[in-house]
Design a protein around this motif. Sequence first.
Motif, PDB file in Angstrom:
ATOM      1  N   ALA A 316      50.461  39.901  36.176  1.00  0.00           N
ATOM      2  CA  ALA A 316      49.093  39.617  36.620  1.00  0.00           C
ATOM      3  C   ALA A 316      48.169  39.390  35.434  1.00  0.00           C
ATOM      4  O   ALA A 316      47.343  38.465  35.439  1.00  0.00           O
ATOM      5  N   PHE A 317      48.292  40.212  34.405  1.00  0.00           N
ATOM      6  CA  PHE A 317      47.450  40.041  33.220  1.00  0.00           C
ATOM      7  C   PHE A 317      47.830  38.778  32.453  1.00  0.00           C
ATOM      8  O   PHE A 317      46.968  38.162  31.825  1.00  0.00           O
ATOM      9  N   GLY A 318      49.104  38.405  32.487  1.00  0.00           N
ATOM     10  CA  GLY A 318      49.506  37.156  31.850  1.00  0.00           C
ATOM     11  C   GLY A 318      48.846  35.955  32.506  1.00  0.00           C
ATOM     12  O   GLY A 318      48.349  35.046  31.820  1.00  0.00           O
ATOM     13  N   ASN A 319      48.811  35.940  33.836  1.00  0.00           N
ATOM     14  CA  ASN A 319      48.110  34.865  34.535  1.00  0.00           C
ATOM     15  C   ASN A 319      46.608  34.912  34.277  1.00  0.00           C
ATOM     16  O   ASN A 319      45.938  33.868  34.232  1.00  0.00           O
ATOM     17  N   THR A 320      46.083  36.118  34.115  1.00  0.00           N
ATOM     18  CA  THR A 320      44.666  36.249  33.752  1.00  0.00           C
ATOM     19  C   THR A 320      44.404  35.618  32.393  1.00  0.00           C
ATOM     20  O   THR A 320      43.375  34.949  32.189  1.00  0.00           O
ATOM     21  N   GLY A 321      45.315  35.814  31.449  1.00  0.00           N
ATOM     22  CA  GLY A 321      45.164  35.200  30.126  1.00  0.00           C
ATOM     23  C   GLY A 321      45.193  33.679  30.195  1.00  0.00           C
ATOM     24  O   GLY A 321      44.435  32.999  29.476  1.00  0.00           O
ATOM     25  N   ILE A 322      46.049  33.121  31.063  1.00  0.00           N
ATOM     26  CA  ILE A 322      46.085  31.664  31.216  1.00  0.00           C
ATOM     27  C   ILE A 322      44.755  31.138  31.746  1.00  0.00           C
ATOM     28  O   ILE A 322      44.191  30.169  31.221  1.00  0.00           O
ATOM     29  N   LEU A 323      44.234  31.790  32.790  1.00  0.00           N
ATOM     30  CA  LEU A 323      42.955  31.357  33.346  1.00  0.00           C
ATOM     31  C   LEU A 323      41.820  31.531  32.341  1.00  0.00           C
ATOM     32  O   LEU A 323      40.904  30.693  32.261  1.00  0.00           O
ATOM     33  N   GLY A 462      46.547  26.843  39.270  1.00  0.00           N
ATOM     34  CA  GLY A 462      46.425  27.988  38.367  1.00  0.00           C
ATOM     35  C   GLY A 462      45.779  29.185  39.037  1.00  0.00           C
ATOM     36  O   GLY A 462      46.214  30.325  38.844  1.00  0.00           O
ATOM     37  N   VAL A 463      44.755  28.953  39.857  1.00  0.00           N
ATOM     38  CA  VAL A 463      44.094  30.049  40.568  1.00  0.00           C
ATOM     39  C   VAL A 463      45.039  30.675  41.588  1.00  0.00           C
ATOM     40  O   VAL A 463      45.096  31.907  41.744  1.00  0.00           O
ATOM     41  N   VAL A 464      45.805  29.827  42.306  1.00  0.00           N
ATOM     42  CA  VAL A 464      46.777  30.344  43.273  1.00  0.00           C
ATOM     43  C   VAL A 464      47.833  31.192  42.571  1.00  0.00           C
ATOM     44  O   VAL A 464      48.227  32.267  43.058  1.00  0.00           O
ATOM     45  N   ASN A 465      48.289  30.741  41.429  1.00  0.00           N
ATOM     46  CA  ASN A 465      49.265  31.498  40.647  1.00  0.00           C
ATOM     47  C   ASN A 465      48.712  32.857  40.238  1.00  0.00           C
ATOM     48  O   ASN A 465      49.428  33.874  40.259  1.00  0.00           O
ATOM     49  N   PHE A 466      47.438  32.894  39.901  1.00  0.00           N
ATOM     50  CA  PHE A 466      46.786  34.138  39.506  1.00  0.00           C
ATOM     51  C   PHE A 466      46.653  35.099  40.687  1.00  0.00           C
ATOM     52  O   PHE A 466      47.009  36.282  40.604  1.00  0.00           O
ATOM     53  N   ILE A 467      46.165  34.600  41.829  1.00  0.00           N
ATOM     54  CA  ILE A 467      45.926  35.461  42.988  1.00  0.00           C
ATOM     55  C   ILE A 467      47.233  35.972  43.583  1.00  0.00           C
ATOM     56  O   ILE A 467      47.339  37.131  43.997  1.00  0.00           O
ATOM     57  N   SER A 468      48.234  35.113  43.615  1.00  0.00           N
ATOM     58  CA  SER A 468      49.487  35.492  44.277  1.00  0.00           C
ATOM     59  C   SER A 468      50.189  36.654  43.580  1.00  0.00           C
ATOM     60  O   SER A 468      50.933  37.410  44.217  1.00  0.00           O
TER      61      SER A 468
END
Length: 639
Positions: A316-323, A462-468
Amino acid sequence: MSFNKNNPNAMGKIMGYLKQLSTEMETGIGGSEETRRGQGEEERLYRTRGPKYARVPSRATLSASTTCTSLATSCGSQGTLAPNYAAIPETVSTESSSEDEQDSFEKTRRHFQQLRQISLGNEFKYKMEMEIKSAKEENLRNSVPFVKQLSTDSNKVKTDYTINGDSQPYNAPTTQRLFLWTQIFAAFAVSMGSMIVGFSSGYTSPALASMNETLVFGKEENSWIGGIMPLAALVGGVLGGPLIEAVGRKMTIIGTAIPFFMGWMLIANANGVAMVLAGRAFCGLCVGVGSLAFPVYLGETIQPEVRGALGLLPTAFGNTGILLAFFAGMIITWRNLAFLGGSLAIPFFLLMIITPETPRWYVTKGRAEDARKALQWLRGKNVNIEKEMRELTRSQAEADLVGGNRFKQLLSKKYVRAILISLGLMFFQQLSGINAVIFYASEIFKSAGSTIDANVSSVIIGVVNFISTFIATVLIDRLGRKILLYISSVSMIVTLVTLGSYYYVQKVGVDVSAYGWLPLACLIIYVLGFSIGFGPIPWLMLGEILPSKIRGTAASLATGFNWTCTFIVTKTFLNITEAIHMHGTVWLFSVICLIGLFFVIFCVPETRGKSLEEIEKKLTGGSRRIRNIHINKHMQNGC
């Protein structure tokens, strides 16, 4: 014949004496203060313990209702707990034959013997039951420090733990309350490093455009800026395994903070392509080390009940870093974006200093006291950790029985199943085509002729990847790993087949302009399905299913294999689309996902709620030598 003490007949004397004493006690004559206290004590016990039990008086207080019980006391029952029986009816007769007296005495004597036998039997039974109950309660206090008690106000049927109604029912524990704050803190500290990993992955997308305005880069140099990080991560994954075994999980993770900071500072102050490539190489090296060290650390520190949810925090934090990289790159320059990446390494370094080393690593090094302190910090200072410590030491003892080189042990039959499962999960994760879809999302939407802007579509994905990922965090400890992998596989298969059909129909000349929304819808569901299953779970299970003896070496192998697959997919995607077209490429990914579904069904074990020791025993069968020792001991005890 009358019953009195002056009667020359022996039976008459005994019965007359008993009657006289009974009459005196009933009228209060001759009763001493001590006797009255004894009667008060008996009444108190009768009230507190109920009518079923009453203490037999330690002194003879002979009354018409307690004559035989008092005789039992004088003969040695010594004031034990005995059931109250109906009072022995006293036959008062002044004129009776000698035969009637003899019959009455025999009945009284037999009844007295029965009462004494019952009294002694109940005394032994009561003492044994109290000792068993006391031992059970002591074990519960030691093994379950925090319990939720059954509500005494509940109308539900409760289990009765009383001994013949002698004590209040014990509210049995239903579940153990976890002390989560320290474990959450440890997971958060590790996840900060994963945020830097995500930031590093997402940096090139917004930075390359502004970087080309300041520095002069060619097309080949741009490709190397994006491609050098996976190659460096491959090297880091290979080096990370020996590092986490030699210096420990914690020190390896802390060690990545310094190269991360140095890499970002090189990029931020770069005056040419060489410094940018050097900075990206430093970051990529840390990405590879962190990819295997993070799940191993969390797998060895978090309790099974919450290992799934907290184990997904790094993803989850990795996807947060991408966003964060995407959105920050829209408003600041590439240099300031690099400074932002370097600043993330500072709180990561400070937080990891506070967290302890994993207890399992301490046990592997023979540092039992350090392991105990680390485990106590993680579980809470008031939690009893003896059982978990015993499991750790026993598991390590079994692992130590298998000697030899760790690289040779990777090929041993004992460990091959766990290693193949890890490699299989990594293979199907990358060959599902996720990185190709993410990296070339804009090109995919353009080739599909979608009516939605390509850049907007990429941001939506990217947002969907983060939320999921947060959805997976909520579901993984409720549904389990395998159920989420099933859902992930089926959703990816359906969406890829649908998207491939869209491309095929478009290629044969059918007008699909009315369905321009379909590619975005398919990719949203595809990314959602991947992110709740095959995205985070292979990394989570990397720290769960690998045996402790080879965990570092095997994790290094699996991580290197993952980055190799990543490089192959991203490098060959465009070449494959040229050879078999886009619909063929997408269908190829769907076939691989179908094979991955059968792999999960038949090969992957469920690890939800299981300790690492239980998982290892299931996959390896435990140590044969240990099993033989237990069998021999059992046979000796049986003989």
